[in-house]
Scaffold this active site. Structure first.
Site, mmCIF file in Angstrom:
data_model
loop_
_atom_site.group_PDB
_atom_site.id
_atom_site.type_symbol
_atom_site.label_atom_id
_atom_site.label_comp_id
_atom_site.label_asym_id
_atom_site.label_seq_id
_atom_site.Cartn_x
_atom_site.Cartn_y
_atom_site.Cartn_z
ATOM 1 C CG HIS A 161 60.438 84.707 37.866
ATOM 2 N ND1 HIS A 161 59.889 85.745 37.138
ATOM 3 C CD2 HIS A 161 60.737 83.759 37.157
ATOM 4 C CE1 HIS A 161 60.149 85.276 35.727
ATOM 5 N NE2 HIS A 161 60.745 84.246 35.811
ATOM 6 C CG ASP A 393 84.282 95.937 32.038
ATOM 7 O OD1 ASP A 393 84.454 95.854 33.134
ATOM 8 O OD2 ASP A 393 84.900 96.118 31.185
#
Length: 451
Positions: A161, A393
């Site tokens: 993070h 995608d």
């Protein structure tokens, strides 16, 4: 879940640079230094793909496009370093740095593993890799591709993070997918090319307060001087996860319920506010225990447009701040007014963000950490319905499912836009079975009552 490791490779980025790059960490980065990594697994269905075609065609495209996208996300290939003579850690990127990519195979039922139904947390854990972390060095990104022969594949991503927030992480995933599918760099993603840390303008002295807070997190003498992460919650066989859906109609009903139950006419009834309040009250009720126990809850607010001057959209790094609520007891959310109490608290917070300075927000978080008791129930929301993760995608269709895998370890629930509906939400929950049974009963029955 049994896995067969096919290979572990090191993917290098495409770069002409010959000099190492050193990136200092800002206040917004250092905030997350000791938090467990961001873990996500995303599932893609392959309807007509054999094992051979996956390894001969699909996997090479994934690897090649990963190398290309890393050139636009340079820090991800580097390492977090903390030398003894340095007051704080920094990120170092060498031209020949690489990212770990593990390729494995599983005979598990893809339809079940990628479903929204109740699943054992231990069955999904093997789908995300681990970061290499020592006291003075840590990798920042690790990836795993898992093939389910003749069914589909998953991409497991583990990110430290300290290198970036969820907004930048989602850009990485979508950019990788775009390059894999189209062979070109996306032009409309505001790729994070700005590495200049001087664009982060925060009051001096806040960074040091982060290190001073370490003594309240751990009693270990050298805790503040190590990159080693705190022990994560152990995940037993009684921990399960589920994905729940709120349709656009459901959310409108939550807003109407808030209007009907509150005496106030100034509420900020956003999708985020009413959904968070609803999940929060269900979680507090499902936990059981002392009604007077402390409840601490948080969300992360994006400060890119709240700093002066605003941070460029193309900035690479963290720019979110935890908004902390630590002065409440469970009883606030247990009664018939529990939901509307949550709505009013969150509404005031979101609406008032623009008028609060970073110092005051930090002070609340600092006080909450210093004064947190052992019996405190923590609830944090992660993710956003603005990230658009279902738009990634790679060339074989949109994801059928995505799961944030760090929920149970961080006392979080996830929020994202629904895959097939504009305006709806997916809520990811991970709890022990006994709590989950109560939570699901509350989540559905409360909705039935107020329909």
């Amino acid at each position: 879940m049994a896995l067969n490791v096919i290979k572990i490779s090191r993917v290098s980025l495409v770069t002409n640079s010959v000099e190492p790059l050193v990136l200092p960490l800002t206040f917004f980065d250092l905030l997350w230094l000791k938090l467990n990594p961001i873990e996500r697994v995303t599932f893609y269905k392959l309807t007509e793909s054999s094992r051979d075609s996956f390894f001969s065609s699909i996997l090479p495209k994934l690897e090649q496009s990963l190398s290309l996208v890393l050139s636009h996300f340079l820090p991800l290939s580097g390492h977090l370093k903390w030398n003894p003579q340095d007051p704080k850690p920094h990120i170092v990127i060498f031209p020949k740095d690489t990212v770990s990519l593990t390729v494995v195979e599983s005979e598990a039922d893809f339809s079940y593993i990628s479903s929204k139904e109740l699943r054992l947390e231990t069955e999904l854990r093997p789908l995300v890799p681990e970061l290499q972390v020592s006291s003075d060095s840590a990798s920042l990104l690790s990836l795993q591709i898992t093939l389910f022969p003749n069914q589909g594949f998953s991409i497991g991503t583990t990110v430290h993070h300290v290198v970036m927030d969820g907004k930048t992480a989602s850009k990485f995933h979508k950019s990788w997918a775009h390059i894999c599918k189209h062979g070109t760099t996306p032009q409309d993603f505001d790729l994070p090319t700005v590495l200049d840390r001087t664009v982060i303008n925060v009051p001096a002295g806040l960074e040091q307060k982060i290190f001073q807070l370490s003594s309240y997190i751990s009693e270990e003498k050298d805790y503040a001087r190590t990159l080693t992460l705190p022990p994560a919650k152990e995940i037993d066989n009684d921990v399960v996860r589920v994905t729940l859906e709120l349709t656009e109609v459901d959310i409108e009903k939550l807003k109407e319920r808030a209007k009907n139950e509150s005496t106030r006419s100034d509420l900020h009834l956003s999708t985020f506010v009413v959904s968070y309040a609803y999940v929060l009250t269900c979680m507090v009720k499902s936990c059981g225990g002392d009604a007077n126990r402390p409840v601490r809850f948080m969300y992360a607010a994006d400060f890119r447009n709240r700093l002066d001057p605003p941070v460029p959209l193309t900035y690479f790094g963290n720019c979110v701040l935890p908004i902390d609520f630590n002065g409440y007891k469970a009883t606030t959310f247990l009664g018939k007014d529990g939901y509307v109490n949550g709505v009013e608290i969150l509404s005031d917070s979101v609406r008032g963000l623009g008028s609060r300075n970073i110092e005051s927000i930090w002070e609340v978080y600092e006080d909450g950490t210093k004064n947190m008791k052992l019996d405190t129930q923590n609830v944090t929301v992660t993710g956003s319905n603005q990230f658009g993760i279902y738009g990634s995608d790679f060339g074989w269709g949109r994801p059928v499912k995505t799961d944030v895998m760090s929920l149970y370890k961080n006392n979080e629930f996830s929020m994202s836009a629904r895959r097939d509906e504009i305006g709806g939400l997916e809520i990811g929950i991970s709890l022990k079975k006994c709590e989950m049974n109560v939570f699901l009963s509350l989540f559905t029955s409360d909705f039935d009552i107020y329909k």
